[in-house]
Design a protein around this motif. Structure first.
Motif, PDB file in Angstrom:
ATOM      1  N   LEU A  70       0.829  -1.202   0.000  1.00  0.00           N
ATOM      2  CA  LEU A  70       0.000   0.000   0.000  1.00  0.00           C
ATOM      3  C   LEU A  70       0.869   1.260   0.000  1.00  0.00           C
ATOM      4  O   LEU A  70       0.553   2.247  -0.672  1.00  0.00           O
ATOM      5  CB  LEU A  70      -0.918   0.007   1.218  1.00  0.00           C
ATOM      6  CG  LEU A  70      -2.095  -0.963   1.188  1.00  0.00           C
ATOM      7  CD1 LEU A  70      -2.905  -0.831   2.470  1.00  0.00           C
ATOM      8  CD2 LEU A  70      -2.979  -0.729  -0.008  1.00  0.00           C
ATOM      9  N   PHE A  71       1.962   1.232   0.745  1.00  0.00           N
ATOM     10  CA  PHE A  71       2.866   2.384   0.771  1.00  0.00           C
ATOM     11  C   PHE A  71       3.458   2.628  -0.603  1.00  0.00           C
ATOM     12  O   PHE A  71       3.503   3.771  -1.080  1.00  0.00           O
ATOM     13  CB  PHE A  71       3.966   2.138   1.801  1.00  0.00           C
ATOM     14  CG  PHE A  71       5.016   3.215   1.822  1.00  0.00           C
ATOM     15  CD1 PHE A  71       4.739   4.474   2.336  1.00  0.00           C
ATOM     16  CD2 PHE A  71       6.292   2.969   1.336  1.00  0.00           C
ATOM     17  CE1 PHE A  71       5.712   5.473   2.348  1.00  0.00           C
ATOM     18  CE2 PHE A  71       7.266   3.951   1.349  1.00  0.00           C
ATOM     19  CZ  PHE A  71       6.975   5.203   1.858  1.00  0.00           C
ATOM     20  N   SER A  74       0.787   4.098  -2.856  1.00  0.00           N
ATOM     21  CA  SER A  74       0.428   5.483  -2.526  1.00  0.00           C
ATOM     22  C   SER A  74       1.523   6.463  -2.917  1.00  0.00           C
ATOM     23  O   SER A  74       1.258   7.654  -3.084  1.00  0.00           O
ATOM     24  CB  SER A  74       0.130   5.601  -1.021  1.00  0.00           C
ATOM     25  OG  SER A  74       1.277   5.276  -0.253  1.00  0.00           O
ATOM     26  N   ASP A 159      -5.533   2.347  -7.188  1.00  0.00           N
ATOM     27  CA  ASP A 159      -4.916   1.382  -6.278  1.00  0.00           C
ATOM     28  C   ASP A 159      -4.932   1.893  -4.838  1.00  0.00           C
ATOM     29  O   ASP A 159      -5.539   1.278  -3.960  1.00  0.00           O
ATOM     30  CB  ASP A 159      -3.486   1.083  -6.752  1.00  0.00           C
ATOM     31  CG  ASP A 159      -3.000  -0.282  -6.324  1.00  0.00           C
ATOM     32  OD1 ASP A 159      -3.615  -0.855  -5.412  1.00  0.00           O
ATOM     33  OD2 ASP A 159      -2.020  -0.775  -6.888  1.00  0.00           O
ATOM     34  N   PRO A 160      -4.278   3.021  -4.543  1.00  0.00           N
ATOM     35  CA  PRO A 160      -4.333   3.521  -3.165  1.00  0.00           C
ATOM     36  C   PRO A 160      -5.704   4.045  -2.756  1.00  0.00           C
ATOM     37  O   PRO A 160      -6.076   3.927  -1.590  1.00  0.00           O
ATOM     38  CB  PRO A 160      -3.284   4.636  -3.154  1.00  0.00           C
ATOM     39  CG  PRO A 160      -3.147   5.048  -4.568  1.00  0.00           C
ATOM     40  CD  PRO A 160      -3.386   3.823  -5.387  1.00  0.00           C
ATOM     41  N   ALA A 163      -7.725   1.082  -1.849  1.00  0.00           N
ATOM     42  CA  ALA A 163      -7.193   0.505  -0.621  1.00  0.00           C
ATOM     43  C   ALA A 163      -7.634   1.321   0.597  1.00  0.00           C
ATOM     44  O   ALA A 163      -8.000   0.764   1.640  1.00  0.00           O
ATOM     45  CB  ALA A 163      -5.675   0.433  -0.687  1.00  0.00           C
ATOM     46  N   ILE A 164      -7.603   2.650   0.466  1.00  0.00           N
ATOM     47  CA  ILE A 164      -8.053   3.511   1.563  1.00  0.00           C
ATOM     48  C   ILE A 164      -9.525   3.247   1.870  1.00  0.00           C
ATOM     49  O   ILE A 164      -9.927   3.149   3.037  1.00  0.00           O
ATOM     50  CB  ILE A 164      -7.840   4.990   1.212  1.00  0.00           C
ATOM     51  CG1 ILE A 164      -6.334   5.310   1.173  1.00  0.00           C
ATOM     52  CG2 ILE A 164      -8.542   5.896   2.210  1.00  0.00           C
ATOM     53  CD1 ILE A 164      -6.027   6.698   0.670  1.00  0.00           C
ATOM     54  N   LEU A 245      -2.623   0.346   8.498  1.00  0.00           N
ATOM     55  CA  LEU A 245      -2.717   0.370   7.040  1.00  0.00           C
ATOM     56  C   LEU A 245      -3.071   1.757   6.527  1.00  0.00           C
ATOM     57  O   LEU A 245      -2.539   2.217   5.508  1.00  0.00           O
ATOM     58  CB  LEU A 245      -3.747  -0.647   6.554  1.00  0.00           C
ATOM     59  CG  LEU A 245      -3.384  -2.128   6.733  1.00  0.00           C
ATOM     60  CD1 LEU A 245      -4.524  -3.005   6.245  1.00  0.00           C
ATOM     61  CD2 LEU A 245      -2.107  -2.472   6.002  1.00  0.00           C
ATOM     62  N   LEU A 246      -3.954   2.434   7.229  1.00  0.00           N
ATOM     63  CA  LEU A 246      -4.305   3.799   6.840  1.00  0.00           C
ATOM     64  C   LEU A 246      -3.107   4.729   7.019  1.00  0.00           C
ATOM     65  O   LEU A 246      -2.850   5.596   6.182  1.00  0.00           O
ATOM     66  CB  LEU A 246      -5.496   4.289   7.668  1.00  0.00           C
ATOM     67  CG  LEU A 246      -5.995   5.701   7.364  1.00  0.00           C
ATOM     68  CD1 LEU A 246      -6.403   5.828   5.915  1.00  0.00           C
ATOM     69  CD2 LEU A 246      -7.153   6.058   8.285  1.00  0.00           C
ATOM     70  N   THR A 249      -0.522   4.333   4.191  1.00  0.00           N
ATOM     71  CA  THR A 249      -1.055   4.861   2.933  1.00  0.00           C
ATOM     72  C   THR A 249      -0.997   6.386   2.922  1.00  0.00           C
ATOM     73  O   THR A 249      -0.570   6.997   1.930  1.00  0.00           O
ATOM     74  CB  THR A 249      -2.498   4.379   2.719  1.00  0.00           C
ATOM     75  OG1 THR A 249      -2.537   2.955   2.769  1.00  0.00           O
ATOM     76  CG2 THR A 249      -3.024   4.838   1.369  1.00  0.00           C
ATOM     77  N   ILE A 343      -4.016  -6.298  -4.403  1.00  0.00           N
ATOM     78  CA  ILE A 343      -4.541  -5.583  -3.251  1.00  0.00           C
ATOM     79  C   ILE A 343      -5.842  -6.227  -2.776  1.00  0.00           C
ATOM     80  O   ILE A 343      -6.056  -6.440  -1.580  1.00  0.00           O
ATOM     81  CB  ILE A 343      -4.763  -4.094  -3.580  1.00  0.00           C
ATOM     82  CG1 ILE A 343      -3.413  -3.407  -3.839  1.00  0.00           C
ATOM     83  CG2 ILE A 343      -5.487  -3.394  -2.447  1.00  0.00           C
ATOM     84  CD1 ILE A 343      -2.492  -3.399  -2.644  1.00  0.00           C
TER      85      ILE A 343
END
Length: 594
Positions: A70-71, A74, A159-160, A163-164, A245-246, A249, A343
């Motif tokens: 995720l990083f 983002s 993608d991000p 995921a968010i 996770l948040l 990101t 993801i």
């Protein structure tokens, strides 16, 4: 037991590398090969049992791996890119996300009877496509440039964003389950949101500050970035469960948008690490699947897949494309292509473990359902997208464009004339100033190493079928020629000489095995072309006729002539070499320098 674990890990890495290599050779998403390997090694043959292999470390490993992925995703999300995107792209990553989320959530609730909480979480997972599956598919489908650009940017940005959305839905579920009553759950959710955002901003600001002040040496940048991601993730989760996770990101988004901060090296490292983690996760998660779970899903799962493919995506695209210049055929193709990727798989497995522990029994069914949709979309769209694009007449014909290595006076002049004749060109260079100047002249240029992992995922080769290695650096030309020889084929790879040819061992030592065909004339070097242009030479395109033949052209140009390209009446382009295998005739065009 220790030897068995080591052997299992080694086999996982070997299988992951093999799947990625096969995917690269056949130009298909690696998921197609990773999933069968995991299923065969796990539930079919019982060779790989991730729960026994990792024990209590499985959940932390999956969590950290997802955090790194995720990083990395983002880090590509820059706010400055959003205003400049076409309207349809902005709509797809905003309204399109909401449309897909709602349609899939309602369908899951109605067809499978999942709780609203799990249904909305599954719907959030299904909005994510991602560049890891989009880019290989684009190279196979080869749609027209506007369609390819929309799919490429949607995959990178969504993608991000997706995921968010999934993280927020999951955290709201966890918050609601922490205590009876909506108010108490909302308070916990607010804490998760607050800690996630604050720690993400704090982590991004601190790490960016250290980089700007040069307090971290260059060779430690990648390790420091990984350490920061892990510590921010761990501390956030320690203060409030599932906020990590948040945080990572938000940290990635903050770093991506900091001014005067160069992240190319870190991004390249993170992409390499993400490829490794993606491959391992797909094999491990597929090995944990229960094959009977697929059967238990029954026809309702097929109904979910059909709704995602034939209702949610088309509805999203057609509504988001209202008022745009996209043709109906282009909208139809966009409606068909939206494969799901890592993801969705990783987060579904991660969230399912946690949701089951707090009493959501249906969460276990979310994993096979997610994998069912991933397999279905990737396989169906990989096989059918190219024929559909051809039928809709939105597929590029045989690729005739040029990827040109190096941005300099020679390549810019050639690229400009090629574009004037209707051929797509893409210049690449690692010099920011040169790339900027090329873009100001209206040329398409990529800033970065053309043989890097970043280029592999972001270099749009749609409509390109030739490589011109024309950098002033002979080693880069040779490396690019070897790197792209399977992409274009040896016949369509050309390299310019960087010095006048000489006889003897010196010439042999400067030649490369896969250097490509020699460009233009055997006696011409890059320095010769550069000197000609500096002395006032120009690129011109001349039409041959019955009255003005190729022989007439050669006679008129005299010894100063230098033919570079030939274009036949069908708009096929040919590159002059020391031994050309074509003979220009009437109605052909000759691009030369004089």
């Amino acid at each position: 037991m220790g030897e068995h674990a080591i052997m299992s890990l080694a086999c996982i890495l070997l299988a992951a590398m093999a799947c990625q290599w096969i995917a690269w050779r056949v130009k298909l998403p690696a998921i197609i090969f990773l999933l069968p390997v995991g299923i065969v090694a796990g539930p079919v043959m019982q060779w790989l049992q991730p729960d026994q292999l990792f024990g209590d470390l499985l959940f932390p490993f999956v969590s950290l791996a997802v955090a790194v992925i995720l990083f990395e995703g983002s880090l590509t999300l820059k706010f400055q890119d959003i205003p400049g995107l076409a309207q349809v792209i902005r709509n797809l990553i905003t309204f399109g996300v909401l449309i897909t989320w709602m349609v899939v959530a309602i369908a899951t609730r109605v067809l499978l009877g999942f709780s609203w909480e799990v249904s909305f979480l599954f719907g959030a997972l299904m909005v994510v496509t991602g560049p890891t599956v989009i880019m290989p598919m684009l190279r196979t489908v080869r749609p027209k440039e506007n369609v390819a650009n929309i799919l490429q940017w949607e995959g990178i940005l969504i993608d991000p964003i997706g995921a968010i959305l999934a993280v927020l839905v999951f955290e709201f579920i966890v918050a609601g389950g922490a205590d009876d009553g909506f108010l108490a759950g909302s308070i916990v959710f607010g804490k998760i949101l607050l800690i996630g955002v604050l720690f993400g901003i704090a982590g991004g600001f601190c790490f960016g500050f250290l980089l700007k002040k040069y307090w971290i040496p260059q060779y430690l940048h990648n390790i420091a970035a990984l350490a920061f991601v892990c510590i921010i993730f761990a501390v956030s989760n320690l203060l409030e469960a599932e906020s990590g996770l948040l945080s990572v990101t938000v940290m990635g988004i903050w770093l991506a948008n900091m001014k005067s901060l160069k992240l190319e090296d870190i991004l390249d490292f993170k992409e390499t690490l993400s490829i490794l983690l993606v491959s391992i996760l797909f094999i491990l998660l597929a090995a944990r699947l229960n094959l009977s779970a697929f059967i238990d899903l029954g026809w309702p799962a097929v109904g979910i897949f059909i709704i995602i493919q034939l209702l949610a995506r088309p509805l999203s695209v057609h509504l988001c494309a209202l008022g745009s210049k996209l043709t109906v055929a282009e909208r139809h193709l966009l409606s068909w292509i939206a494969p799901r990727g890592i993801i969705a798989a990783a987060i579904s497995a991660l969230f399912a473990i946690k949701l089951e522990s707090i009493g959501y029994a249906q969460a276990s069914q979310m994993v096979p359902l997610t994998f069912f949709v991933i397999i279905g979309t990737v396989l169906l769209q990989s096989v059918t997208a190219r024929p559909i694009a051809k039928a809709l007449k939105v597929a590029e014909p045989d690729p005739k464009g040029f990827l040109i290595i190096g941005v300099n006076i020679v390549t810019q002049t050639i690229a400009k004339e090629l574009m004037n004749n209707g051929f797509r060109t893409l210049l690449t260079d690692q010099d920011w100033s040169s790339v900027t100047k090329a873009k100001l002249k209206g040329l398409y240029a990529y800033w970065g190493n053309p043989v890097s992992e970043h280029a592999e995922r972001h270099l749009n080769l749609t409509g390109i079928g030739h490589l011109l290695a024309m950098s002033s650096h002979i080693e880069l030309n040779a490396l690019a020629a070897q790197y792209f020889r399977l992409e274009f084929g040896p016949k369509f790879i050309y390299s310019i000489r960087n010095h006048q040819p000489q006889n003897g061992k010196a010439e042999e030592k400067s030649s490369f095995k896969y250097g490509g065909r020699i460009l233009f004339d055997e006696t011409i070097s890059y320095e010769d072309l550069e000197k000609r242009l500096i002395d006032g030479a120009e690129m011109k395109t001349t039409l041959l006729t019955e009255e003005f033949s190729y022989d007439d052209y050669l006679e008129r140009q005299g010894e100063a002539r230098l033919m570079l390209f030939a274009i036949d009446p069908n708009e096929n382009i040919y590159v002059f070499t020391p031994t050309p295998d074509f003979l220009p005739k009437a109605n052909w065009k000759i691009m030369g320098m004089s």
